[in-house]
Design a protein around this motif. Sequence first.
Motif, PDB file in Angstrom:
ATOM      1  N   PHE A 189     -45.636 -30.206  25.185  1.00  0.00           N
ATOM      2  CA  PHE A 189     -44.505 -30.091  26.109  1.00  0.00           C
ATOM      3  C   PHE A 189     -43.507 -29.040  25.645  1.00  0.00           C
ATOM      4  O   PHE A 189     -43.145 -28.132  26.408  1.00  0.00           O
ATOM      5  CB  PHE A 189     -43.806 -31.439  26.278  1.00  0.00           C
ATOM      6  N   TRP A 190     -43.030 -29.164  24.406  1.00  0.00           N
ATOM      7  CA  TRP A 190     -41.938 -28.304  23.951  1.00  0.00           C
ATOM      8  C   TRP A 190     -42.375 -26.868  23.689  1.00  0.00           C
ATOM      9  O   TRP A 190     -41.594 -25.936  23.899  1.00  0.00           O
ATOM     10  CB  TRP A 190     -41.304 -28.881  22.689  1.00  0.00           C
ATOM     11  N   ARG A 191     -43.624 -26.662  23.242  1.00  0.00           N
ATOM     12  CA  ARG A 191     -44.065 -25.316  22.863  1.00  0.00           C
ATOM     13  C   ARG A 191     -44.833 -24.589  23.972  1.00  0.00           C
ATOM     14  O   ARG A 191     -44.942 -23.362  23.946  1.00  0.00           O
ATOM     15  CB  ARG A 191     -44.934 -25.386  21.604  1.00  0.00           C
ATOM     16  N   ILE A 192     -45.382 -25.351  24.923  1.00  0.00           N
ATOM     17  CA  ILE A 192     -46.187 -24.711  25.972  1.00  0.00           C
ATOM     18  C   ILE A 192     -45.604 -24.971  27.348  1.00  0.00           C
ATOM     19  O   ILE A 192     -45.286 -24.033  28.089  1.00  0.00           O
ATOM     20  CB  ILE A 192     -47.648 -25.212  25.898  1.00  0.00           C
ATOM     21  N   ALA A 193     -45.468 -26.245  27.717  1.00  0.00           N
ATOM     22  CA  ALA A 193     -45.078 -26.575  29.089  1.00  0.00           C
ATOM     23  C   ALA A 193     -43.632 -26.175  29.392  1.00  0.00           C
ATOM     24  O   ALA A 193     -43.365 -25.496  30.394  1.00  0.00           O
ATOM     25  CB  ALA A 193     -45.284 -28.068  29.333  1.00  0.00           C
ATOM     26  N   PHE A 194     -42.711 -26.581  28.556  1.00  0.00           N
ATOM     27  CA  PHE A 194     -41.300 -26.336  28.869  1.00  0.00           C
ATOM     28  C   PHE A 194     -40.941 -24.852  28.927  1.00  0.00           C
ATOM     29  O   PHE A 194     -40.203 -24.437  29.833  1.00  0.00           O
ATOM     30  CB  PHE A 194     -40.394 -27.065  27.881  1.00  0.00           C
ATOM     31  N   PRO A 195     -41.436 -24.007  27.995  1.00  0.00           N
ATOM     32  CA  PRO A 195     -41.149 -22.569  28.154  1.00  0.00           C
ATOM     33  C   PRO A 195     -41.674 -21.986  29.465  1.00  0.00           C
ATOM     34  O   PRO A 195     -41.051 -21.089  30.026  1.00  0.00           O
ATOM     35  CB  PRO A 195     -41.858 -21.941  26.934  1.00  0.00           C
TER      36      PRO A 195
END
Length: 282
Positions: A189-195
């Motif tokens: 989530f934090w390293r792939i999806a959210f960006p």
Amino acid sequence: MTSTSTRGRGPGRVRWWTYLLLSAATVVCLFPLYWMFIVATTDTATATEMPPEVVPGGNFFHLAGLVLDTVPFVQSLLNSLAVATAIGVGQAVLCSLAGFAFAKLRFPGRNALFVVVVLTMTVPTQLSVIPQYMIMSELGWVDTLQALIVPGLASAFGIFWMRQHISATISDELMQAARIDGASTAQVFWRIAFPIVRPAAFVLGLFGFITAWNDFLWPFIVLKSPERYTAQIAIKALQNSLDVDLGLAMSGSFLATIPLVVLFVVVGRRMVAGILEGAFKG
């Protein structure tokens, strides 16, 4: 020759009509703001004249001074800024988390729970006022800013918005590749999806900020002390039950609108780009 000449003039005609319509729409959208400024520079008698006055008067700074002397307006603006910022950031993050869970995680009852979340958008806000006030009273949060912030940190619309955007922009293959590389769900989530969905989250945060800034009903019910008023409640405090000074009220309204205008000037292009990116994905 005639056909070529017609084709050459066609785009010009379309562009001319497009600019004309856009200019007319701009005038229609900006006129209420301009009229508010006119009333904020005059008195009530001038504001109700027929035909109406279309040239600003010279009383704006006098009336603005009265606004600042009548209510703690600067503190109210700071309160609105704190509440709106917390809600905007909270919705951007928490709704992204919930949208990611509904879009990409598999758990029992996922679809049924998402339907329940969407159905809550059909419930009028007024129906939740009494139970929400009872909860705030039990927590001891009446007449505090957290009574405004906490209920607004997530929204059904925000969850729906982010779920749809994540479903359209993040492929299952990308998720699988990240898991093969050893990434946990939180890391995905934090390293792939959210960006990837950050533009949509930014737009959602702006919507949350503007909604919280303009909110009147719930702050009017839960706030009691003048030093905790938000901008909209401070504007209401400028009026009494027997008489309304339109110039004073519009001066307060204009002062409360300036931060939103500045916000749009600063981030308006990014907001439009985020909306368009979400519209053309998938």
